[in-house]
Design a protein around this motif. Sequence first.
Motif, PDB file in Angstrom:
ATOM      1  N   THR A   1       0.835  -1.203   0.000  1.00  0.00           N
ATOM      2  CA  THR A   1       0.000   0.000   0.000  1.00  0.00           C
ATOM      3  C   THR A   1       0.870   1.253   0.000  1.00  0.00           C
ATOM      4  O   THR A   1       2.055   1.210   0.330  1.00  0.00           O
ATOM      5  CB  THR A   1      -0.915   0.014   1.231  1.00  0.00           C
ATOM      6  OG1 THR A   1      -0.102   0.014   2.416  1.00  0.00           O
ATOM      7  CG2 THR A   1      -1.825  -1.195   1.248  1.00  0.00           C
TER       8      THR A   1
ATOM      9  N   TYR B   1      -4.861  -3.494  -4.528  1.00  0.00           N
ATOM     10  CA  TYR B   1      -6.001  -3.975  -3.745  1.00  0.00           C
ATOM     11  C   TYR B   1      -6.742  -5.107  -4.465  1.00  0.00           C
ATOM     12  O   TYR B   1      -7.299  -6.005  -3.821  1.00  0.00           O
ATOM     13  CB  TYR B   1      -6.975  -2.824  -3.465  1.00  0.00           C
ATOM     14  CG  TYR B   1      -6.398  -1.695  -2.656  1.00  0.00           C
ATOM     15  CD1 TYR B   1      -5.774  -1.923  -1.429  1.00  0.00           C
ATOM     16  CD2 TYR B   1      -6.475  -0.377  -3.111  1.00  0.00           C
ATOM     17  CE1 TYR B   1      -5.248  -0.882  -0.688  1.00  0.00           C
ATOM     18  CE2 TYR B   1      -5.957   0.673  -2.376  1.00  0.00           C
ATOM     19  CZ  TYR B   1      -5.340   0.420  -1.165  1.00  0.00           C
ATOM     20  OH  TYR B   1      -4.827   1.455  -0.434  1.00  0.00           O
TER      21      TYR B   1
ATOM     22  N   TYR C   1     -10.612  -6.046  -1.646  1.00  0.00           N
ATOM     23  CA  TYR C   1     -11.136  -5.330  -2.820  1.00  0.00           C
ATOM     24  C   TYR C   1     -12.657  -5.312  -2.816  1.00  0.00           C
ATOM     25  O   TYR C   1     -13.283  -4.321  -3.218  1.00  0.00           O
ATOM     26  CB  TYR C   1     -10.607  -5.970  -4.098  1.00  0.00           C
ATOM     27  CG  TYR C   1     -10.884  -5.148  -5.336  1.00  0.00           C
ATOM     28  CD1 TYR C   1     -10.346  -3.874  -5.468  1.00  0.00           C
ATOM     29  CD2 TYR C   1     -11.690  -5.646  -6.366  1.00  0.00           C
ATOM     30  CE1 TYR C   1     -10.592  -3.107  -6.600  1.00  0.00           C
ATOM     31  CE2 TYR C   1     -11.942  -4.886  -7.498  1.00  0.00           C
ATOM     32  CZ  TYR C   1     -11.396  -3.620  -7.611  1.00  0.00           C
ATOM     33  OH  TYR C   1     -11.651  -2.857  -8.732  1.00  0.00           O
TER      34      TYR C   1
END
Length: 441
Positions: A199, A217, A224
Amino acid sequence: MNETNESHLIGYEGQRRDVTNGDDAGKEYTTARMRPAEKYVILVGDGMGDYPLEELGGKTPLEVARTPAMDRLARLGELGRVQTIPINFPPGSDVANLSLMGYNPAEYYTGRGPMEATAMGIKMNPEDVAFRCNLVTLSFREGRVYMKDYSAGHITTEESHAIIHDLAAIIPTRSFALYPGVSYRNLLMWRGGPEGIATVPPHDYTGKDVTESWHVYEEEPLLYNVLTKAIAFLHRHPVNERRRAEGKLPANSLWPWGQGRRPTTPTIYERFGINGAVVAAVDLIKGAGIWAGMEIINVPGATGYIDTNYAGKAAAALNALKEKDLVFLHLEAPDEAGHMGDVREKIRAIERFDKEIVGPVMDELKEFGHSYRVMVVTDHYTPIKLKTHTAEPVPFAIFDSLDPKDNSSAAFNEKTAAMSPIFIKKGHTLLERFIGIEPMT
């Protein structure tokens, strides 16, 4: 070493000082460990450091700002630089402030999320992963994703809480839990989730294409699914409908980042035999303070933004110091201005920090009847040009009431600090130098 620089060394024999930049690269010097005082105050202006700007005549905001209190502290104290961000670590406030609290990030840093979870009083099991979860404004155009605003237009805490409360009801509760924080700063807990997702901090990408980061993601279907459900839900949420009608940015997506599991940390009392308190508005600083075993002082009107209660923070720190040995005061405002790319607002935040926090603290401590030591420091740079954090060494200044100096030409800014021979290579050792106490463990 010239006469001015030698003045930094008076009374400081016995502690190694590493100098890694400039003409002294590779050399080692020794200075004395400061002897203990009775009271200690650390004043952190988050993100004050910056680069020279053409619009400021080649000076930084810290050089241009009127800072008589910090300059006085630099003249009468020890001025130097400290590397708060170790090599290969992200240059965030989480890593930097862990260092300033005396914790080696290589041993204790797992991510921003666990620090914020701790501050929010959220219990974490060993297998849990906590994510900082921003409410953001994304733009989807021609198959690409853009970070329009990392804070959803600095959405209010009241609006954010309404959104998170409603959104939490559609999150799969067996795997995930969503918790409201302050303004855009919220928390997502993934029970038994993975730590290694790549991330990125949304404030590093304001106005930029984040398609590849969004695709990360997609590689975690459970996560997700949460994000896509959130986008559909947020599009028609009443808070966002009202914000659009008022010409404000909507909070149209979640952006999880800064994840990690909670580490085990010794307290500062266990390490040094002193007690402390933290005065801060943002959860990551509060969380680090709780890990350190320090009391958290909440100040009315402290927002974690440029409109925060400066004077209230100073008063709270001084009041806490009546009972505590050490107070760690953190101000977010200069960092927020840096992320906004607003040079005038950054100068204003620095000047208010000086006038409403540093000055009153220095003045009131004279009346305490105790020996004391005050350190002013920034945790990292947040350059106006970049709108994000960088990892170079930052200036610090330490005033010791028992050992005042006379550095007539010193001022608190990046340029004069770089001229000092004092450089603390391992940022987490600065606290030991500051309090002058050997670790107990």
